[in-house]
Structures are given as structure tokens and as C-alpha cells.
Write a protein that holds these residues in place. Sequence first.
Motif, PDB file in Angstrom:
ATOM      1  N   VAL A 176      37.866  52.858  -7.086  1.00 24.67           N
ATOM      2  CA  VAL A 176      37.774  53.681  -5.874  1.00 24.67           C
ATOM      3  C   VAL A 176      36.322  53.796  -5.439  1.00 24.67           C
ATOM      4  CG1 VAL A 176      38.070  56.017  -4.929  1.00 24.67           C
ATOM      5  CG2 VAL A 176      39.902  54.980  -6.279  1.00 24.67           C
ATOM      6  N   LEU A 207      40.994  48.680   1.832  1.00 24.51           N
ATOM      7  CA  LEU A 207      41.690  49.970   1.858  1.00 24.51           C
ATOM      8  C   LEU A 207      43.008  49.908   1.079  1.00 24.51           C
ATOM      9  CD1 LEU A 207      40.991  51.089   5.535  1.00 24.51           C
ATOM     10  CD2 LEU A 207      40.165  52.217   3.451  1.00 24.51           C
ATOM     11  N   LEU A 213      34.806  52.446  -1.934  1.00 30.45           N
ATOM     12  CA  LEU A 213      34.088  53.349  -1.025  1.00 30.45           C
ATOM     13  C   LEU A 213      32.701  52.806  -0.711  1.00 30.45           C
ATOM     14  CD1 LEU A 213      35.056  56.905  -2.357  1.00 30.45           C
ATOM     15  CD2 LEU A 213      35.585  55.929  -0.105  1.00 30.45           C
ATOM     16  N   SER A 261      45.936  60.888  -1.097  1.00 28.18           N
ATOM     17  CA  SER A 261      44.848  59.972  -0.704  1.00 28.18           C
ATOM     18  C   SER A 261      45.367  58.546  -0.599  1.00 28.18           C
ATOM     19  CB  SER A 261      43.702  60.023  -1.719  1.00 28.18           C
ATOM     20  OG  SER A 261      43.073  61.278  -1.695  1.00 28.18           O
ATOM     21  N   HIS A 317      44.036  54.872  -5.848  1.00 30.44           N
ATOM     22  CA  HIS A 317      44.377  56.298  -5.706  1.00 30.44           C
ATOM     23  C   HIS A 317      45.756  56.571  -6.312  1.00 30.44           C
ATOM     24  CE1 HIS A 317      41.049  57.872  -3.410  1.00 30.44           C
ATOM     25  NE2 HIS A 317      41.209  57.007  -2.424  1.00 30.44           N
ATOM     26  N   THR A 369      47.223  58.342   2.781  1.00 35.32           N
ATOM     27  CA  THR A 369      46.265  58.371   3.895  1.00 35.32           C
ATOM     28  C   THR A 369      45.499  57.050   3.981  1.00 35.32           C
ATOM     29  OG1 THR A 369      46.005  60.752   3.580  1.00 35.32           O
ATOM     30  CG2 THR A 369      44.314  59.623   4.869  1.00 35.32           C
ATOM     31  N   THR A 370      45.036  56.573   2.841  1.00 35.55           N
ATOM     32  CA  THR A 370      44.262  55.320   2.810  1.00 35.55           C
ATOM     33  C   THR A 370      45.136  54.134   3.222  1.00 35.55           C
ATOM     34  OG1 THR A 370      42.919  56.232   1.018  1.00 35.55           O
ATOM     35  CG2 THR A 370      42.793  53.869   1.361  1.00 35.55           C
ATOM     36  N   SER A 371      46.391  54.121   2.763  1.00 26.95           N
ATOM     37  CA  SER A 371      47.276  53.000   3.114  1.00 26.95           C
ATOM     38  C   SER A 371      47.609  53.007   4.601  1.00 26.95           C
ATOM     39  CB  SER A 371      48.553  53.031   2.272  1.00 26.95           C
ATOM     40  OG  SER A 371      49.348  54.139   2.619  1.00 26.95           O
ATOM     41  N   MET A 393      42.125  50.162  -2.476  1.00 27.30           N
ATOM     42  CA  MET A 393      41.707  51.540  -2.726  1.00 27.30           C
ATOM     43  C   MET A 393      42.931  52.458  -2.803  1.00 27.30           C
ATOM     44  SD  MET A 393      38.788  53.415  -0.559  1.00 27.30           S
ATOM     45  CE  MET A 393      38.594  55.161  -0.601  1.00 27.30           C
ATOM     46  N   ALA A 394      43.915  52.221  -1.931  1.00 26.67           N
ATOM     47  CA  ALA A 394      45.144  53.021  -1.950  1.00 26.67           C
ATOM     48  C   ALA A 394      45.866  52.842  -3.281  1.00 26.67           C
ATOM     49  CB  ALA A 394      46.050  52.620  -0.788  1.00 26.67           C
ATOM     50  N   LYS A 396      45.563  54.039   6.968  1.00 24.80           N
ATOM     51  CA  LYS A 396      44.363  53.459   7.611  1.00 24.80           C
ATOM     52  C   LYS A 396      44.379  51.938   7.477  1.00 24.80           C
ATOM     53  CE  LYS A 396      41.284  57.394   6.711  1.00 24.80           C
ATOM     54  NZ  LYS A 396      40.127  57.842   5.932  1.00 24.80           N
TER      55      LYS A 396
END
Length: 187
Positions: A8, A34, A12, A49, A41, A52-54, A37-38, A56
Motif C-alpha cells: 500500500v 489502484l 501510494l 478503503s 487494502h 473506494t480505491t477499486s 492497492m485495492a 477509483k
Amino acid sequence: LGQYQSSVNYFLESLNSEGETEEVSRPAERSELLNEMAYSHLRLGDRKSAKTTSEKALNLAYESNSKETLMNSYRVISDIYKELGIFKKSLEYYQLHTYIKDSLYNARRLQEEEILKNQTVVETMEQEMKNLLVEREKNELTLKQYELESETQSQAIALLHSENEFQQLLLRKNTIEKENELSRQKQ
């Protein structure tokens, strides 16, 4: 878990330095980052998170017009909804993922078939060219053979003419000798 937290942080860092690297500034690449990152998370248990990240990532995937990126985004969201226990939504996104995956597979397969078809056409044309070259060489050799035969016949005719002239000279010589002998005998 420490491994996912490091992931993560890495993602970032990559996203924050988007102006520094051209790859990360493109929507498809940002979406892929992303998505990763998803997943991180999600593995850390931070489902909010992850969702939300997925989302995006999905928006960037739409923006990128990259079917492969969109397919990956659908898969990530499907996995997140599955973890959240929202199986209907998970299935919907999984079906979208599968639909794109199948269409990409079919497109690749059609491309491969087209490539094979083109290769077959090229190979056929190459074989035809080889056959034409062999036929041309054969015709050239036949022509050379006729030329040699013609030259041999011309030489044979020239030799016959020479022999004929030689025979005529011998005949004339013999005639002259006989005339000379007759003329001596008369004297």
C-alpha cells in the motif's frame, strides 16, 4: 500483513509521484496501480478503503478505454463485493469481467487465425515463386541445350562443307594430274 502494508505504501508513493513518471500518469497504468492497492487494502482487512480505491480504479479504467484494465477492475470489485458478502453485486462484476475476458480471448484467437491465414498465403506465394524460378531455370537450361545442339549442328555442317571442298580439291588435283599425264604422253 506487513507485506500488504508495504505494498500500500509503495502504491501510494507511485501514485503521488505521478508527475515524475510518464507511465503512472496514464489512466490505464494508474488504474492498475489502484487495483493492486485495492487488493492490498482487502488483504489488510480494510474493505472500505479497498472498495473506494477499486471504484477509483474502475473510473480510470473507463477513462483509459483499455479493455484489459477494465477487465481487471471488474475482477477486483467482484472480489471486494464477495468479501463484503454482497454476492449479487460480486456476480454482476464477475460476469462483466468474464465477458471482457472472453471477448479479448476471442479477439486474440481471431488475430492468430488471421496471422496463420496470412502466413499460409505468404508460404503459398513463396512456393509459387520457387516453382516459377525452377521452371525459369529449366527453360534456360533447355534453351542452352538447343543453342549447343544448334552450334554442334552448325559445326558439323561446316565440317561437311570443308570435307566437300577438300574432296573437290582432291578431285580437281586428280583431274589436273591426269590431264598432265595425258598431255605428257601425247608429247
